[in-house]
Scaffold this active site. Structure first.
Site, mmCIF file in Angstrom:
data_model
loop_
_atom_site.group_PDB
_atom_site.id
_atom_site.type_symbol
_atom_site.label_atom_id
_atom_site.label_comp_id
_atom_site.label_asym_id
_atom_site.label_seq_id
_atom_site.Cartn_x
_atom_site.Cartn_y
_atom_site.Cartn_z
ATOM 1 N N ILE A 182 0.838 -1.210 0.000
ATOM 2 C CA ILE A 182 0.000 0.000 0.000
ATOM 3 C C ILE A 182 0.871 1.258 0.000
ATOM 4 C CG2 ILE A 182 -1.719 1.301 1.330
ATOM 5 C CD1 ILE A 182 -2.947 -1.410 2.147
ATOM 6 N N ALA A 266 -4.001 3.262 8.082
ATOM 7 C CA ALA A 266 -3.532 1.953 8.565
ATOM 8 C C ALA A 266 -4.375 1.469 9.748
ATOM 9 C CB ALA A 266 -2.056 2.042 8.921
ATOM 10 N N ARG A 267 -4.021 1.889 10.947
ATOM 11 C CA ARG A 267 -4.791 1.536 12.134
ATOM 12 C C ARG A 267 -4.856 2.740 13.065
ATOM 13 N NH1 ARG A 267 -6.609 -1.846 9.543
ATOM 14 N NH2 ARG A 267 -6.577 -4.102 9.833
ATOM 15 N N ASP A 291 -8.785 7.739 7.954
ATOM 16 C CA ASP A 291 -9.780 6.717 7.612
ATOM 17 C C ASP A 291 -9.981 5.785 8.804
ATOM 18 O OD1 ASP A 291 -11.552 5.185 6.004
ATOM 19 O OD2 ASP A 291 -9.950 3.720 5.640
ATOM 20 N N GLU A 296 -12.545 2.533 17.307
ATOM 21 C CA GLU A 296 -13.572 2.169 16.321
ATOM 22 C C GLU A 296 -14.500 1.129 16.920
ATOM 23 O OE1 GLU A 296 -11.970 0.960 12.554
ATOM 24 O OE2 GLU A 296 -10.578 2.635 12.519
ATOM 25 N N HIS A 314 -13.436 4.166 8.271
ATOM 26 C CA HIS A 314 -12.662 2.977 7.898
ATOM 27 C C HIS A 314 -13.279 2.305 6.649
ATOM 28 C CE1 HIS A 314 -9.865 -0.408 9.603
ATOM 29 N NE2 HIS A 314 -9.824 -0.359 8.286
ATOM 30 N N GLY A 316 -11.607 2.766 3.566
ATOM 31 C CA GLY A 316 -10.565 2.788 2.539
ATOM 32 C C GLY A 316 -10.590 1.535 1.692
#
Ligand SMILES: O=CC(=O)O
Length: 351
Positions: A182, A266-267, A291, A296, A314, A316
């Site tokens: 990515i 990513a996270r 994102d 979450e 989230h 993406g």
């Protein structure tokens, strides 16, 4: 011990989680229905899942868990499926887990490996979708299109204040943390599409990845070096115990004069969000595109009224291009494992 392929009389039982992509690849779906007994996951929480795994429960004989779709919150949550707590309840028949996507931070890999269970992700199936999302967020962190959209819908005149606050990314330095599939794709798109300069930080330099970028990209020996050099930082690295809050107060303090922009695809837990909100107030961070989020599902309430930041739920990864790759990557792994004894893209290694 020699691996014996299973005969049609002993079809492996596969628990299919979030199989909403099953209509994309008809041929493969028809084939796996012949090869496997497929059960459909429908648990609302970890307790119910553990009960089903127990002797006599509907999932007590499963040989594989295959999650082809994306993780959901409602009505059938699945974020807990591969934790150490839940793994204690797995039946001894379970030998394979295949889970769509890149990240595998939800899985306790040490526990699964100790239990002799292969865990596979589906690498490079959502690269395009996530890299496109990163590009959108980078552009928005420079040009504040979220605020502009808010103005278009609510207060046209307010948008006139944007001109002096936005810049175009042409010629400015993008620092990529994590030059994997990515990260490499983001680098290529940012150089070609936006004319950005590039640098990156990885655990070690990767000359082959640099070549794949197809544009000049310099290696930073440390995260601190990358932060000091970058006008925009994009996180594209895995979340682990050692990358928890890799961006916090100390790191934001390294921003160049004039501030930096932060993008995360990513996270969420890579960033200390409280520190990020403070860094915006201190003008060390001048643009944000997220994102992923620390807690979450849901976003930090600090973003609720802040239209200068772009926040996405989230998504993406969420495109039919990825769904197609997930479906194929998951079933290819399951078929290979039950045909040959080895899956195709394991994250761990079972001897
Ligand atoms: O979040 C997306 C992924 O892990 O693939």
């Amino acid at each position: 011990m020699e691996f014996k392929p299973l005969t049609p009389l002993s079809k492996p039982t596969v628990l299919l989680v979030h199989g909403d992509t099953r209509t994309i690849r008809h041929e493969q779906w028809n084939r796996v229905q012949q090869k496997f007994n497929i059960l459909t996951y429908d648990c609302i929480d970890a307790d119910e899942f553990c009960k089903r795994l127990a002797p006599g429960g509907t999932y007590c004989n499963i040989n594989a868990i295959v999650r082809t779709g994306w993780r959901k919150a409602e009505p059938y949550a699945s974020h807990f499926l591969y934790t150490a707590e839940v793994a204690k309840h797995y039946p001894p028949s379970l030998k394979l887990i295949v889970s769509s996507g890149h990240g595998h931070d939800e899985a306790d890999m040490d526990t699964l490996t100790r239990m002799g269970i292969w865990y596979c992700n589906t690498p490079d199936t959502c690269t395009e979708a996530v890299a496109n999302t990163a590009l959108y967020l980078i552009l928005s962190a420079y040009r504040h299109f979220t605020f502009a959209e808010y103005c278009a819908r609510n207060d046209w005149a307010l948008s006139r204040s944007l001109g002096m606050k936005t810049v175009d990314p042409l010629g400015s330095m993008l620092g990529i943390v994590g030059l994997g599939d990515i990260g490499t794709s983001i680098a290529r798109k940012a150089a070609l599409g936006l004319g950005m300069k590039l640098c990156y930080f990885n655990r070690r330099r990767d000359v082959e990845r640099e070549r794949q970028v197809g544009a000049d990209i310099s290696y930073c020996e440390s995260l601190a070096e990358l932060l000091k050099n970058s006008d925009c930082v994009v996180l594209a690295c895995p979340y682990t115990a050692s990358t928890h809050h890799m961006l916090s107060t100390k790191e934001f303090a390294l921003a160049k004069e004039g501030g930096m922009r932060i993008v995360n695809i990513a996270r969420g837990r890579l960033i200390d969000e409280a520190a990020l909100l403070q860094a915006i107030k201190d003008e060390r961070v001048t643009g944000v595109g997220l994102d992923v989020h620390e807690n979450e599902p849901g976003i930090n309430e600090g973003w609720s009224g802040d239209y200068m930041a772009t926040v996405l739920p989230h998504i993406g990864v969420c495109s039919k291009t990825s769904w197609d790759g997930f479906e194929k990557g998951c079933w290819d792994n399951a078929e290979a494992f039950f045909d040959t004894g080895k899956p195709l893209t394991p994250v761990n290694s079972i001897v």
